[in-house]
Design an enzyme around this catalytic site. Structure first.
Site, mmCIF file in Angstrom:
data_model
loop_
_atom_site.group_PDB
_atom_site.id
_atom_site.type_symbol
_atom_site.label_atom_id
_atom_site.label_comp_id
_atom_site.label_asym_id
_atom_site.label_seq_id
_atom_site.Cartn_x
_atom_site.Cartn_y
_atom_site.Cartn_z
ATOM 1 N N HIS A 1 5.099 -3.464 38.224
ATOM 2 C CA HIS A 1 4.676 -3.547 36.820
ATOM 3 C C HIS A 1 3.152 -3.475 36.742
ATOM 4 C CE1 HIS A 1 5.147 -4.702 32.573
ATOM 5 N NE2 HIS A 1 3.980 -5.304 32.736
ATOM 6 N N GLU B 1 6.437 -18.010 10.174
ATOM 7 C CA GLU B 1 5.038 -17.652 9.926
ATOM 8 C C GLU B 1 4.597 -16.412 10.695
ATOM 9 O OE1 GLU B 1 5.463 -21.917 8.774
ATOM 10 O OE2 GLU B 1 5.984 -20.817 10.612
#
Length: 624
Positions: A261, A365
């Site tokens: 990765h 939120e």
């Protein structure tokens, strides 16, 4: 538009060649740069080859076309794949892709940003692209009424982010049939296997639990990908394509191997991989075009008429926010969002008057901010409100909105110890510091209803992230309705002479405390000028410098906020290079508050009237 035709062998071959080109170009660009995420790009190449060839309806020469689909790389680290797509459609050249990726000054940055006209928002902080896509899809279904589709490529690692599930929850709640998440389930994250690896059945059950349709496929089967994307376009609700893929697909040396990765292939390995994939290609793709856009209707509505208030009347600035937002509803591009506290933020006034332009995000939120960012992509001017303290839950989204140069207006109510008995969990005491730190932001903190309404009216056309801090309690109106409050300005409420002894500087609720303290000091023969620093970023430095020179450098800053990063920090930073002495005393909330009345809590925090008087009295004037 008719559904896409069934794939034939020749078309499958062509798609396979395109997927190989995308893989090759992802390898070439990242190896040349010496950094990047090629293996994360290789796993999704087949998905993107089918999408851009047969399903993404987009005019690449007209990226702002009203009926274009939207493509969002929520897994923004797969930028080599995205830029390879841009080359394949003719948006960028092979030279720009290979020679400038991740280089200084290049628009092909490590993670996508709107420096590129085909990129709606910056991505790279995982878990954000899909939530923003919800906002874009909301605009398409409920405001634009246009047939574009939103496609968000997600990684399986980011499926552990709560924001992804907030997005799917709201997508299901609002029935966003124009939204599709394509999840590249390659089972490897940065340091090893993901939480669920290839357990697609668990992914499917989770997706379906949020009211979305799950389509489970082999992410390297071109025909299966094509069928799934066709079904997604025709679905009656939001869809999630769960594609089982192999990280590093096409390069046997790294396929399904951990430890790759974020690592480019070394030149010798890259050369072998490119050769194995059939070499460099220059395939150009002409995908489907969007439907013709209907003529844009002329904006309806009348110029906003701002609320007016009687001088001396007690009005909470949160009420003034609601009144002013309601007035701005006369502009059809204004939309409002709230986090299930609209009766406290007063955004409910807009919602009652304009229910078709009000979106309830409930206690989500992160999605609140993301939806606002998505709505502004489509040209709307979103106002999002919640308690000041609760924006901290969504701060990464606010930060990324700054990187996207998104034009959004935020309102934080219930700020500071002034809110009283609710206690510290509800008190916004860090918000000014957080919002000031956002790139390109504007931070406003009005002291009365008139100034609040005037500032809200300016937020609608303000570029970037604009934050307005409001107060819970009711305080006297200080200004005339005709007064002007330019962003970057301030107001002088007391004093102004060259013989002033001290300058009391406040914002919001502390302006009223400073006024009361100035009156008491005057009875003792101490002349105090009072400055309402309602614009905290940008700041009125000229007013401060004048105060330094008039008072011999005696400044007293008072704020209902922790001492770090708020009003006091802004004042000190603005004067840091002033070649004149400035003795700044800073009163702020330095301990952990408790419950109590506003007066008790401000007194306890040392920002009440008596504390201001004592600090001003104790400050000996320097020699002039």
């Amino acid at each position: 538009m008719e559904a896409e035709r069934t794939l034939h062998a020749e078309e499958l071959t062509r798609l396979g060649e395109l997927a190989a080109q995308l893989r090759v170009d992802a390898i070439r660009s990242s190896t040349r740069a010496g950094s990047g995420h090629p293996t994360s790009s290789l796993s999704a190449a087949d998905l993107l080859a089918v999408l851009i060839s047969r399903h993404l309806r987009y005019h690449w020469t007209d990226p702002r076309g009203r009926t274009n689909d939207h493509l969002i790389f929520s897994k923004g680290h797969a930028s080599p794949l995205l830029y390879a797509v841009f080359k394949a459609v003719g948006a960028i050249t092979d030279q720009e892709l290979v020679e400038t990726y991740r280089q200084f000054g290049s628009r092909l940055q490590g993670h996508p940003t709107p420096a590129l006209p085909w990129v709606d928002v910056a991505t790279g902080s995982l878990g954000q692209g899909l939530p923003v896509g919800v906002g874009i899809a909301l605009a398409g279904r409920y405001l634009d009424h246009l047939p574009f589709h939103v496609w968000a490529l997600c990684g399986d690692s980011e499926m552990a982010e709560g924001s992804i599930w907030e997005a799917l929850d709201k997508a299901g709640h609002y029935g966003l049939r124009n939204l599709t998440a394509i999840v590249d389930v390659n089972r490897f994250g940065q340091r090893g296997p993901t939480e669920l690896e290839w357990d697609l059945d668990t992914y499917r059950r989770r997706v379906e639990a949020f009211g979305c349709q799950a389509l489970v496929i082999d992410g390297h089967d071109l025909a299966a990908i094509d069928e799934a994307l066709s079904r997604a376009r025709q679905a009656t609700g939001p869809t999630v394509v769960l594609a089982r893929t192999v990280k590093g697909k096409g390069v046997p040396e790294v396929e399904d191997q951990p430890g790759w990765h974020g690592k480019p292939l070394k030149p010798d390995m890259a050369e072998r991989a490119v050769e194995a994939l059939g070499g460099v290609r220059q395939i150009r793709v002409t995908g489907p075009r969007p439907e013709p856009a209907p003529p844009a209707g002329a904006p309806a509505g009348k110029p906003p008429v701002l609320p007016r208030y009687d001088k001396g009347a007690k009005v909470a600035t949160r009420n003034a926010y609601g009144d002013a937002l309601h007035a701005l509803g006369a502009r059809p591009e204004v939309v409002a969002l709230d986090g299930e506290v609209s009766d406290s933020t007063r955004a409910d006034k807009f919602g009652e008057a304009y229910p078709d332009r009000f979106f309830e995000m409930f206690i989500s939120e992160q999605q609140l901010i993301a939806a606002a960012v998505g709505l502004q992509v489509r040209g709307y001017r979103p106002f999002a409100a919640t308690f000041a303290a609760f924006f901290s839950r969504a701060y990464d989204f606010v930060r990324m909105a700054g990187i996207s140069k998104a034009d959004i207006a935020l309102s934080g109510s219930h700020s500071g110890v002034e809110i009283g008995a609710d206690g510290p969990s509800q008190m916004g005491l860090e918000d000014l510091a957080a919002m000031r730190a956002v790139q390109g932001s504007t931070v406003l903190y009005p002291s009365d209803a008139v100034s609040c309404a005037a500032l809200v009216a300016q937020m609608v056309d303000r570029k970037g992230v604009t934050y307005l801090r409001t107060t819970r309690g009711k305080y006297p109106v200080l200004y005339d309705n005709e007064d002007a409050f330019p962003v970057g300005g301030s107001k002088l409420l007391r004093g102004g002479g060259d013989d002033d002894d001290v300058a009391l500087i406040g914002a919001g609720v502390t302006v009223h405390n400073c006024l009361a303290a100035a009156d008491e000091l005057a009875r003792e023969g101490i002349k105090a000028r009072v400055i309402d620093l309602y614009s905290i970023k940008p700041l009125d430095r000229d007013r401060l410098v004048d105060a330094v020179r008039a008072t011999g450098g005696r400044l007293l800053v008072v704020e209902d906020h922790y001492p770090e990063g708020g009003l006091g920090s802004a004042v000190l930073e603005s004067l840091a290079d002033l070649a004149e002495p400035a003795r700044v005393k800073h009163l702020a909330v330095r301990g952990l508050p408790t419950s109590g009345t506003p007066t008790q809590l401000m007194d306890q925090a040392g920002i009440g009237v008596s504390a201001i008087v004592a600090a001003a009295r104790a400050s000996e004037p320097p020699s002039r």
